[in-house]
Motif scaffolding. Structure first.
Motif, mmCIF file in Angstrom:
data_model
loop_
_atom_site.group_PDB
_atom_site.id
_atom_site.type_symbol
_atom_site.label_atom_id
_atom_site.label_comp_id
_atom_site.label_asym_id
_atom_site.label_seq_id
_atom_site.Cartn_x
_atom_site.Cartn_y
_atom_site.Cartn_z
ATOM 1 N N ARG A 1 -1.985 9.727 5.069
ATOM 2 C CA ARG A 1 -1.998 8.353 4.778
ATOM 3 C C ARG A 1 -0.969 7.410 5.416
ATOM 4 O O ARG A 1 -1.389 6.487 6.176
ATOM 5 N N GLU B 1 1.047 -1.158 -0.078
ATOM 6 C CA GLU B 1 0.113 0.014 -0.041
ATOM 7 C C GLU B 1 0.966 1.098 -0.236
ATOM 8 O O GLU B 1 0.586 2.328 -0.560
ATOM 9 N N LEU C 1 -0.307 12.759 1.439
ATOM 10 C CA LEU C 1 0.389 11.487 1.574
ATOM 11 C C LEU C 1 0.992 11.296 3.168
ATOM 12 O O LEU C 1 0.799 10.188 3.660
ATOM 13 N N TYR D 1 3.263 5.757 -5.810
ATOM 14 C CA TYR D 1 3.120 5.770 -7.066
ATOM 15 C C TYR D 1 2.124 6.959 -7.493
ATOM 16 O O TYR D 1 2.340 7.722 -8.547
ATOM 17 N N ILE D 2 1.278 7.093 -6.710
ATOM 18 C CA ILE D 2 0.155 8.198 -6.692
ATOM 19 C C ILE D 2 0.736 9.498 -6.749
ATOM 20 O O ILE D 2 0.358 10.537 -7.490
ATOM 21 N N GLU E 1 2.091 2.159 -3.503
ATOM 22 C CA GLU E 1 1.005 2.444 -4.185
ATOM 23 C C GLU E 1 0.731 4.056 -3.868
ATOM 24 O O GLU E 1 0.519 4.916 -4.812
ATOM 25 N N TYR E 2 1.003 4.416 -2.588
ATOM 26 C CA TYR E 2 1.031 5.697 -2.403
ATOM 27 C C TYR E 2 2.150 6.657 -2.976
ATOM 28 O O TYR E 2 1.633 7.867 -3.539
ATOM 29 N N LYS F 1 2.780 10.565 -9.877
ATOM 30 C CA LYS F 1 1.760 10.686 -10.790
ATOM 31 C C LYS F 1 1.233 12.096 -10.868
ATOM 32 O O LYS F 1 1.098 12.986 -11.787
ATOM 33 N N ARG F 2 0.664 12.595 -9.696
ATOM 34 C CA ARG F 2 0.376 13.865 -9.493
ATOM 35 C C ARG F 2 1.428 14.949 -9.523
ATOM 36 O O ARG F 2 1.084 15.975 -10.096
#
Length: 577
Positions: free
Chosen positions: A415, A319, A412, A325-326, A322-323, A329-330
Motif C-alpha cells: 500500500r 490515508e 502494508l 491503524y489497520i 489509516e494504514y 489492529k491486526r
C-alpha cells in the motif's frame, strides 16, 4: 563484506555532502547487522579449540568433563571482558580466564550457580566482520539437556559449524542429531577436526566414511567436509607460522564461511543499503528536476501548483495514518490469538506437570536425601519439564506469528509503495514534468532477528527458594515442600506463560516499530523531497537572475554527480544480486 561495507560508507558520505542530507539511519543499519554462527558438536570433538583458532586466542575453556548446559555468546568489542548472566536476571563481570568456573561441570555441577549464559566481548578481527559466535554444550553427553540446548539454537542461526573428529568417527548420537536438525536448518559446515592425530591414508578413509554417512542420513549429495587441525591453527596464528597455518587447513574453512556470509547475509545487508541510497538519490534527482523545470513558470502559477500539491499530500498523510491503524489492529488480534494458545497450553500440560512433580517428590523422599540434595533434585526436574514444554511451544508460536506478521507487513508495504507511485505521478501531472519512481521491495521480518532471543531465554527459579532453607532437617523440609508443590508448580508455570507472552509480543512490537518506521521514512522522504524542491524553486524564482543562474548551475553539477553515484550503485547491486 568488509570491502563492500567500506565502499558503501564512502558512498553515504559522498551523498551526504552533495545533498546536505543526514543519512545516519542508513549508516547505522549497515553497521549494526550481525551474523549468528552457532558451533555444535559432540563432547571432546574440539569445538572449543576451533572457536579459539577462529578468534586467535585461548578464550573458550575446554574440559575433560562435559560442559554444563550453558551457552557462551562471543561478539566484538574493542577490549576483552566477560559477563555472566544469571537466571534471576542479575549479571556479573568477570575476567576471561574465570569463564571455566561458570560453564564447566567440574566447577559448576548441574549449573548450581544458576547461570543463564555467558557473554564474551573480544577484539578479534574475525568478530569485527559482524560475526557473533555462539558456543553450545556438547551433544550426546550424559547430560540430555545439553543436546536440547543445541537443538534450541538451530532455528536462530545464520549458519552452523558441526565439528567432528577422526577418533571415533561419526556416532549414533551425532547422526540422530543431524537427522532431526534438518528440520531446522540446512546451513551446515561440516568440520573434521584433529587431523594431526591421523595419517593421510587414515584421514582419507575417515573423510570417506563420514561423507558416506552424511549423504545417507542428511539425504544430500552436496556434502563437503573441511579437514582441519584447530590446535595447529591456533598455534600457527599465535606464532605467525605460515607453513603450519597452511597445513592446518583452517584457511579454506574461513574462506568458505566468509563467502557464505557475504552471499547469504552480507549481500542482503548491502542490497538493503544500496536500495535505501538509490531511493535517496532518486528523490534528490526528482527534486533537482522540479527546481530546474519550474523556473519557466510565473511565481504566481508556481505557488498555485505548490498549494495544489500540498492539498493532495494532506490526504495522503491521512490515508497513511489509516494504514498504520489497520496494522496495529491486526497485530492486536495476533496477541489475542497468542493468549488463547497459552490458555490451551495450560489446559494441556499443567495438570500433568503437577502430577509429575508429585511423583518426583514421592520417589525422592524414599531415598531420604539431605534437604539440599532434595531441593536440587526437584529444581532440576521442574527445570527439565518446564523447558521441554515451553521451548517447543515458543518455537511453534515464533514460526506461526512471524509468518502472520510478515503477511501483514507485506500488505502494508504494498500500500505504501502504491501511495509513493501516486505521489510521483501526481507531482509529474501538476507540474508537467517527467519524474522517476524508484520502488524497492522491503526485506521483511528476518527470522534470525525475530527469534534470536538469547538474552531473554527462559530460566527456572529455585523451586523451593521461598518455601524452606536448605539447612533445615529433611523431615521438616519435605513436609513444607509437599504443601507447596502444587501452588509452586502453578506459579512457575504461570510465570513462564507470562515470560513467553512478553518475549513474543516484545519481538512483534520491535519488528513492527522498525517496519513502520522504515515505511514512514520511505513515504516521508518522497514527500519531503518534493516539498523541499518546491520551496527551493520558489526561493530561486525570487532571486535576481545572476544568483538564480548560479544556483541552477550548482543543481546541474550535483545532478551529474548523483547520476554517477547511481550508476555505480546499480552496478554493485547487479553484481551482488
Amino acid at each position: 563484506m568488509n570491502n563492500i561495507k567500506e565502499r558503501l560508507l564512502k558512498t553515504i558520505a559522498t551523498i551526504e555532502v552533495i545533498t546536505s542530507k543526514d543519512l545516519s539511519k542508513t549508516k547505522e543499519k549497515l553497521m549494526n547487522e550481525q551474523f549468528n554462527l552457532v558451533v555444535i558438536g559432540q563432547f571432546k570433538r574440539g569445538k572449543s579449540s576451533l572457536i579459539n583458532a577462529l578468534l586467535e586466542d585461548n578464550i573458550v575453556p575446554s574440559s575433560i568433563l562435559p560442559l554444563t548446559s550453558i551457552v557462551t555468546i562471543i561478539s566484538y568489542s574493542s577490549r576483552k571482558k566477560a559477563i555472566v548472566k544469571f537466571l534471576d536476571n542479575s549479571e556479573k563481570q568477570i575476567e576471561i580466564n574465570e569463564i571455566e568456573g561458570y560453564v564447566t561441570e567440574k566447577h559448576n555441577p548441574k549449573n548450581r550457580l544458576n547461570v543463564k549464559e555467558v557473554h564474551v566481548l573480544h577484539p578479534s578481527p574475525y568478530l569485527k566482520k559482524g560475526i557473533r559466535i555462539i558456543d553450545t554444550p556438547g551433544i550426546g553427553s550424559v547430560f540430555k539437556h545439553n543436546t536440547d540446548v543445541a537443538y534450541n539454537f538451530l532455528p536462530y542461526c545464520d549458519a552452523a559449524i558441526f565439528v567432528m573428529s577422526p577418533d571415533p568417527p561419526l556416532g549414533e548420537a551425532e547422526i540422530e542429531f543431524l537427522k532431526n536438525a534438518k528440520a531446522f536448518t540446512e546451513k551446515f559446515f561440516f568440520v573434521l577436526n584433529k587431523i594431526d592425530i591421523v595419517s593421510k591414508d587414515e584421514l582419507k578413509e575417515v573423510i570417506g566414511f563420514n561423507k558416506g554417512l552424511l549423504k545417507e542420513y542428511i539425504e544430500s549429495e552436496n556434502i563437503e567436509i573441511y579437514p582441519i587441525s584447530a590446535k595447529n591453527a591456533l598455534k600457527a596464528k599465535q606464532t605467525k607460522d605460515g607453513g603450519l597455518l597452511e597445513s592446518s587447513g583452517i584457511k579454506e574453512l574461513e574462506n568458505s564461511l566468509d563467502s557464505f556470509i557475504q552471499k547469504e547475509k552480507g549481500n542482503i545487508i548491502a542490497i538493503n543499503t544500496i536500495n535505501a541510497l538509490l531511493r535517496h538519490i532518486n528523490n534528490e534527482l526528482n527534486a533537482f528536476e522540479i527546481q530546474k523545470k519550474t523556473q519557466s513558470l510565473s511565481l504566481k502559477n508556481l505557488q498555485e501548483k505548490a498549494d495544489k500539491f500540498q492539498s493532495f499530500i494532506g490526504k495522503v498523510k491521512e490515508e497513511a495514518e489509516e494504514y498504520e491503524y489497520i496494522l496495529d489492529k491486526r497485530i492486536e488480534k495476533i496477541y489475542g490469538e497468542l493468549d488463547d494458545e497459552i490458555e490451551k497450553l495450560k489446559e494441556k500440560h499443567l495438570p500433568g506437570l503437577i502430577e509429575k512433580m508429585q511423583n518426583h517428590y514421592n520417589q525422592k523422599t524414599k531415598e531420604k536425601p539431605s534437604t539440599e540434595e532434595f531441593e536440587s533434585y526437584m529444581t532440576q526436574k521442574m527445570n527439565e519439564h518446564i523447558m521441554e514444554i515451553f521451548n517447543d511451544f515458543k518455537k511453534e508460536q515464533s514460526e506461526s506469528i512471524s509468518y502472520r506478521v510478515e503477511a501483514i507487513y507485506d500488505e502494508l508495504a504494498k500500500r505504501i509503495n502504491e501511495k509513493i507511485e501516486d505521489i510521483i505521478q501526481t507531482a509529474s501531472t501538476i507540474f508537467d514534468i517527467k519524474l522517476n519512481t524508484y520502488i524497492d521491495k522491503e526485506r521483511l521480518t528476518d527470522k534470525s532477528y525475530f527469534n534470536f532471543m538469547l538474552t531473554d531465554q527462559m530460566g527456572i527459579l529455585n523451586i523451593f527458594a521461598t518455601t524452606f532453607r536448605t539447612k533445615l532437617p529433611f523431615f521438616i523440609g519435605k513436609k513444607i515442600a509437599y504443601r507447596h508443590i502444587k501452588n509452586t508448580t502453578i506459579e512457575l508455570f504461570d510465570r513462564h506463560c507470562g515470560r513467553v507472552r512478553y518475549d513474543l509480543t516484545k519481538r512483534v512490537r520491535e519488528t513492527t516499530f522498525r517496519f513502520k518506521d522504515q515505511l514512514k521514512d520511505k513515504l516521508d522522504l518522497t514527500i519531503e523531497a518534493i516539498e523541499g524542491a518546491l520551496k527551493k524553486a520558489i526561493e530561486i524564482k525570487k532571486e535576481n537572475q545572476a544568483k538564480a543562474n548560479q544556483i541552477l548551475k550548482t543543481i546541474e553539477n550535483n545532478t551529474r554527480l548523483l547520476l554517477k553515484e547511481k550508476e555505480e550503485l546499480e552496478k554493485l547491486k547487479n553484481k551482488l544480486s
